[in-house]
Design a protein around this motif. Structure first.
Motif, short mmCIF file in Angstrom:
data_model
loop_
_atom_site.label_atom_id
_atom_site.label_comp_id
_atom_site.label_asym_id
_atom_site.label_seq_id
_atom_site.Cartn_x
_atom_site.Cartn_y
_atom_site.Cartn_z
N HIS A 110 -9.15 -15.72 14.46
CA HIS A 110 -8.26 -15.49 15.60
C HIS A 110 -8.55 -16.49 16.71
N VAL A 163 2.90 -4.98 2.66
CA VAL A 163 2.11 -5.79 3.59
C VAL A 163 2.71 -7.19 3.68
N PHE A 169 0.88 -1.17 0.00
CA PHE A 169 0.00 0.00 0.00
C PHE A 169 0.91 1.21 0.00
N GLU A 204 -12.80 -14.06 9.02
CA GLU A 204 -13.29 -14.09 10.41
C GLU A 204 -14.78 -14.35 10.51
N ASN A 208 -2.85 -9.06 14.02
CA ASN A 208 -3.61 -7.99 13.39
C ASN A 208 -2.69 -7.21 12.48
N GLY A 209 -3.14 -7.05 11.25
CA GLY A 209 -2.33 -6.29 10.31
C GLY A 209 -1.28 -7.12 9.60
N ALA A 210 -1.32 -8.43 9.79
CA ALA A 210 -0.34 -9.29 9.13
C ALA A 210 -0.61 -9.39 7.63
N GLY A 211 -1.83 -9.08 7.23
CA GLY A 211 -2.13 -9.09 5.81
C GLY A 211 -3.07 -10.21 5.38
N LYS A 212 -3.74 -10.81 6.34
CA LYS A 212 -4.63 -11.93 6.02
C LYS A 212 -5.79 -11.47 5.15
N SER A 213 -6.48 -10.43 5.61
CA SER A 213 -7.61 -9.93 4.82
C SER A 213 -7.12 -9.47 3.45
N THR A 214 -5.94 -8.85 3.44
CA THR A 214 -5.41 -8.35 2.18
C THR A 214 -5.22 -9.49 1.18
N HIS A 230 -7.62 2.71 7.16
CA HIS A 230 -6.45 2.01 6.64
C HIS A 230 -5.98 0.90 7.56
N SER A 242 -6.15 -2.57 9.94
CA SER A 242 -6.79 -3.88 9.94
C SER A 242 -7.83 -3.89 11.06
N GLY A 243 -8.74 -4.86 10.97
CA GLY A 243 -9.86 -4.93 11.92
C GLY A 243 -9.42 -4.89 13.38
N GLY A 244 -8.44 -5.70 13.70
CA GLY A 244 -8.02 -5.79 15.09
C GLY A 244 -7.39 -4.49 15.58
N GLN A 295 -15.18 -9.69 6.25
CA GLN A 295 -15.08 -9.49 7.70
C GLN A 295 -16.31 -8.73 8.21
N1 LIG Z 1 -6.39 0.75 2.07
C1 LIG Z 1 -5.25 0.65 2.79
N2 LIG Z 1 -4.32 1.64 2.72
C2 LIG Z 1 -3.17 1.56 3.43
N3 LIG Z 1 -2.85 0.53 4.23
C3 LIG Z 1 -3.72 -0.49 4.34
C4 LIG Z 1 -4.97 -0.47 3.63
N4 LIG Z 1 -5.65 -1.62 3.93
C5 LIG Z 1 -4.85 -2.30 4.79
N5 LIG Z 1 -3.70 -1.63 5.03
C6 LIG Z 1 -2.60 -2.10 5.90
O1 LIG Z 1 -2.20 -3.37 5.48
C7 LIG Z 1 -1.91 -4.21 6.59
C8 LIG Z 1 -2.65 -5.52 6.48
O2 LIG Z 1 -4.03 -5.33 6.70
P1 LIG Z 1 -5.06 -6.52 6.75
O3 LIG Z 1 -6.40 -5.92 6.84
O4 LIG Z 1 -4.80 -7.48 5.64
O5 LIG Z 1 -4.69 -7.23 8.13
P2 LIG Z 1 -5.29 -8.54 8.78
O6 LIG Z 1 -4.20 -9.54 8.80
O7 LIG Z 1 -6.55 -8.92 8.13
O8 LIG Z 1 -5.54 -8.08 10.28
P3 LIG Z 1 -6.81 -8.33 11.27
O9 LIG Z 1 -6.58 -9.61 11.93
O10 LIG Z 1 -6.68 -7.22 12.27
O11 LIG Z 1 -8.06 -8.26 10.48
C9 LIG Z 1 -2.27 -3.40 7.83
O12 LIG Z 1 -1.09 -2.96 8.42
C10 LIG Z 1 -3.07 -2.24 7.33
O13 LIG Z 1 -2.79 -1.09 8.08
#
Ligand SMILES: Nc1ncnc2c1ncn2[C@@H]1O[C@H](COP(=O)(O)OP(=O)(O)OP(=O)(O)O)[C@@H](O)[C@H]1O
Ligand SMILES: [Mg+2]
Lengths: 322, 506
Positions: free
Chosen positions: B200, B19, B14, B168, B39-45, B403, B405-407, B88
């Motif tokens: 989680h 990520v 991003f 999730e 949280n923020g590891a990039g799973k949702s991404t 921006h 992640s959920g957690g 999510q």
């Molecule tokens: N649109 C965006 N712009 C900038 N950064 C982003 C954006 N979307 C996500 N990120 C960043 O990318 C990283 C991964 O986010 P992601 O949502 O994939 O995390 P996650 O593993 O699903 O976490 P969680 O368990 O909290 O849901 C996070 O650090 C988040 O801040």
């Protein structure tokens, strides 16, 4: 070291800010118009643009408050007429100028309060409530004046409309001060922060203990008072209270505010953007006249610009999300 | 076994922030693969890339479905390739019927006309698969959260997917509902549907998945079949170290009573003449952590809303330190020293247009202002402190909250109340969607608050968490308190039987 980094950041932020893009458009547009018709850059014309902008801008500042709080105020055009009229009537009956201006402003506050009452207490959607108010206020003006202008007005009052400071019209100074104050309020006060919060997510705002009803009400009152001020100044400028004045102004104002980057979805918007938006719409309409575009096409262009501006805004918002 | 999905060397950034990079993964048909990580590891991404939310070109590497490289331009392309994603934040149209929700977007039509009879018949078919016992004509609004979750699966199944992506799916559910959902996902396996799923809840992951994949520090750290891995190993892979203790429960001497509520009754919002919460009384003392358990829809959240002044009480009194307080709106509750972390962060927890800083201070603007003027430096410092303390992952306190992640959003919501000077903190699902490591942080914070003499009310759907943290446990069911157990006596069986208790009178 840290300081210089910070100020460097600030410089790059200026270029990134949305307002900068708007400013560039304004500059480019002015140059283009100036090339076609050099009169555009005459001192007289520039002052004229600023003067015209100021009448819109004063109302646009109030509208920014309303839109940031995720509302809408369609009654401002009629408010110009009724408040200008009330002020003019009292003047024509010989009351002191200060008192008459105050009465005009209070009329604006009262109509703002009616808007607020409908929206906050009776939960009428803001678009409908203020639309109703718009017709009622216009109707009242016509009832009271029977469609005839109110004049003559005392010279001291009319002077307010024509007075200048070192060549700068009083209204321009006034709108500048209002912008500064509004900018400060939105950015630096807890009240301003609450308005953004309500527009951003009303539920979260409620759970954060914010007085949602009171704050929402206040923005409509602010909008009413500022529309009144613009209306009073319009009366002074024209030397009379005109019943048809301000017809359709709400749309000009909303256009300016939206072009300035304020979102109809609430929670987003700045006074700087609004000021640039108001200036841009005015430069555009003056420019179109100077370049010789017919009035009919001018309406078309204005409409097109609204759609393009909001389209770009929505596109950027979606990009931020993904 | 045939390989249905391959991810080859995928990296995602991003802007300047990476990520993850060089993720490789191949999944067999019918496998259930769990994706875990902080949280923020990039799973949702990662799932969003597969689901076409981030189109080809916004990431590097390639995606292969059944041996064919795919370049999705959007979610539609991904659907066409047989991928369905359950996000999510579930998106159900509350005012449409169950059947309409299922077929939204692919209403069976003939020359533009919808055959409603067929729609309702087909809908029933999918409802049966997910074991959802509701009338297809029912309006979605009248369904519970877990039913919404099942409905969104039914909706996904309606387009005959090869691959289902779950982000999730169980985080908003109670354990019983979650178990039910897991059974259904298992059932899908028999239909040769491949599932990728994020959670989680590690017990659940170990129970359900065939394979567990851990993302950390922008890399795929481990990828193991479930019989070769234990929960502790998963945790170690996730956080990079072993967690000594999940629940940092401390013996805190309980002080004087702080909050007492008596006879709280709240009318049902939709059904006239019925109460959603009836005659609730309890008290919490300084240093005490009171757990509140119960199924979703048992009236837990409504009770907390009523105490906080967010919904109208029909009757009931609230006392703070023995003195009655009159609470009709949230600001009254806050003035009395009560804080509430709401359950639904998207609806009432965050302000999506604001930065982290602004989100954090919104409930306590007095603390960062003088005579109505916000002291920007003070505000920045205060939010930075909690940003660091909760180890929120973002580019900084000026980042937009969307921006995150959920957690991490949840941590921001929580910090909103930590900066406030309060006597009672009500936490409604404080760790929903929060990773194990961060959960421990949050438990630490809660313990810390209790030690400082706050009275804590903790509502949760995770019984293990309540049993690990609370001094006393209330069990809600059908709008009433059905059980009140001290820590030593609270067992899974007792709580569950109280939670599912059927009203004698009904
Ligand atoms: N649109 C965006 N712009 C900038 N950064 C982003 C954006 N979307 C996500 N990120 C960043 O990318 C990283 C991964 O986010 P992601 O949502 O994939 O995390 P996650 O593993 O699903 O976490 P969680 O368990 O909290 O849901 C996070 O650090 C988040 O801040
Ligand atoms: Mg996620």
């Amino acid at each position: 070291m840290v300081m210089s980094e910070k100020s460097a950041n600030r410089v790059t932020n200026i270029f990134k800010a949305k307002e900068f893009g708007l400013f560039m458009i304004l500059v480019v547009l002015s140059i283009l118009i100036g090339i076609r018709n050099p009169i555009f850059f005459s001192f007289h014309n520039i002052i004229d643009i600023f003067r015209n902008t100021s009448y819109t801008l004063i109302i646009a500042v109030g509208m920014t408050f309303v839109l940031v709080a995720k509302g809408l105020d369609l009654s401002v055009g009629s408010m110009i007429a009724i408040c200008g009229m009330v002020c003019a009537l009292f003047l024509s009956w010989g009351y002191p100028i200060f008192f008459c201006i105050l009465t005009g402003l209070l009329t604006g506050a009262a109509f703002g309060a009616i808007n607020a009452l409908c929206i906050v207490v009776f939960h009428i959607p803001s678009m409908i409530a203020t639309l109703g108010c718009m017709y009622m206020a216009r109707g009242l003006v016509l009832v009271v004046t029977k469609g005839a202008p109110v004049y003559p007005l005392p010279k001291e009052f009319v002077n307010l409309g024509t007075r200048t400071f070192f060549g700068v019209p009083f209204i321009v100074v006034l709108s500048f001060i209002i912008c500064l104050v509004a900018h400060f309020v939105l950015n630096n006060t807890t009240y301003g922060r609450r308005i953004y919060a309500i527009g951003g997510n009303i539920e979260t705002a409620k759970y954060a203990g914010i007085n949602v009803a009171g704050t929402t009400a206040s923005v409509y009152i602010i909008s009413g008072v500022l529309a009144a001020l613009s209306g009073i100044m319009t009366s002074a400028r024209m030397g009379s209270g005109q019943p048809s004045v301000g017809d359709g102004t709400e749309m000009t104002v909303i256009t300016a505010v939206i072009i300035g980057g304020t979102s109809l979805n609430g929670g987003v918007g700045t006074i700087l953007g609004t000021a640039l938006g108001a200036l841009l719409t005015n430069v555009l309409s003056t420019g179109m006249n100077l370049v010789g575009i017919s009035a009919y096409w001018q309406k078309f262009v204005t409409g097109l610009i609204i759609i393009v501006a909001v389209g770009i805004d929505q596109y950027q918002r979606r990009k931020v999300r993904s | 076994m045939t390989i249905v999905l391959e991810i080859k060397n995928v990296s995602k950034k991003f802007g300047p922030v990476t990520v993850f990079s060089h993720v490789n993964l191949s999944v067999e048909k019918g496998q259930i693969v769990a994706l875990v990580g902080e949280n923020g590891a990039g799973k949702s991404t990662l799932l969003n890339i597969l689901g076409g939310v981030y189109p080809a070109g916004t990431y590097e590497g390639s995606i292969w479905i059944e041996g064919e490289e795919k370049r999705f331009r959007g979610e539609k392309d991904s659907k066409r390739a047989g991928i369905e994603m359950i996000h999510q934040e579930i998106s159900i149209h509350l005012d449409l019927s169950v059947a309409e929700n299922i077929f939204l977007g692919n209403l069976s039509n003939r020359k533009g006309f919808v055959s409603w009879k067929q729609v309702y018949l087909d809908a029933q078919n999918y409802l049966d698969i997910v074991k959802l016992n509701v009338d297809p004509h029912e309006t979605a609004r009248n369904l519970s959260t877990s039913q919404h979750q099942l409905l969104s699966i039914a909706k996904a199944l309606a387009s005959h997917p090869k691959i289902l992506l779950f982000d999730e799916p169980t985080s908003a559910l109670t354990e019983a509902d979650a178990a039910n959902l897991l059974e259904i996902i298992k059932g899908l396996q028999k239909r040769q549907i491949t599932c990728l799923y994020i959670s989680h809840r590690l017990e659940e992951v170990i129970h359900l998945a065939d394979r567990i994949i851990v993302l950390r520090d922008g890399m795929l750290i481990s990828d193991k079949p479930k019989n070769e891995i234990t929960i502790n190993q998963v945790i170690r892979d996730m956080v990079g170290r072993a967690l000594d203790e999940m629940y940092p429960k401390q013996q805190i001497t309980v002080g004087d009573e702080v909050l007492r509520v008596e006879g709280i009754t709240v009318a049902h919002p939709y059904i006239a003449g019925k109460n959603i919460v009836e005659d609730i009384s309890f008290s919490v003392s300084a240093g005490e952590i009171l757990g509140v358990s119960g199924l979703v829809g048992s009236g837990r959240t409504e009770t907390m809303d009523a105490i906080f002044g967010c919904s109208k009480r029909k009757s009931g009194k609230i006392y703070i330190q023995g003195a009655e307080v009159h609470i009709v709106r949230p600001s009254d509750a806050m003035k009395a020293g009560i804080g509430l972390v709401t359950e639904d962060r998207k609806r009432s927890g965050i302000i999506p247009t604001m930065s982290l800083r602004e989100n954090m201070t919104i409930a306590d603007l007095q603390a960062v202002s003088r005579m109505g003027l916000i002291q920007k430096n003070q505000e920045r410092q205060l939010s930075q402190t909690y940003y660091d303390k909760l180890q929120i992952r973002a580019t900084g306190i000026e980042d937009n909250i969307l921006h995150l992640s959920g957690g991490n959003q949840q941590k921001v919501v929580l910090s909103k109340w930590l900066l406030k000077d309060i006597k009672v903190l009500i936490l409604d699902e404080p760790t929903r969607g929060v990773d194990v490591g961060a959960k421990v942080e949050i438990y630490n914070v809660i313990t810390d608050l209790a030690r400082r003499g706050l009275a804590i009310v903790m509502v949760s759907s995770e019984l293990t968490e309540l049993m690990g943290m609370c001094d006393r446990l209330l069990v809600f069911s059908r709008g009433k308190i059905r059980g009140d157990f001290p820590r030593q006596e609270a067992t899974q069986e007792k709580v569950m039987s109280a939670a599912t208790c059927v009203d004698d009178l009904m």
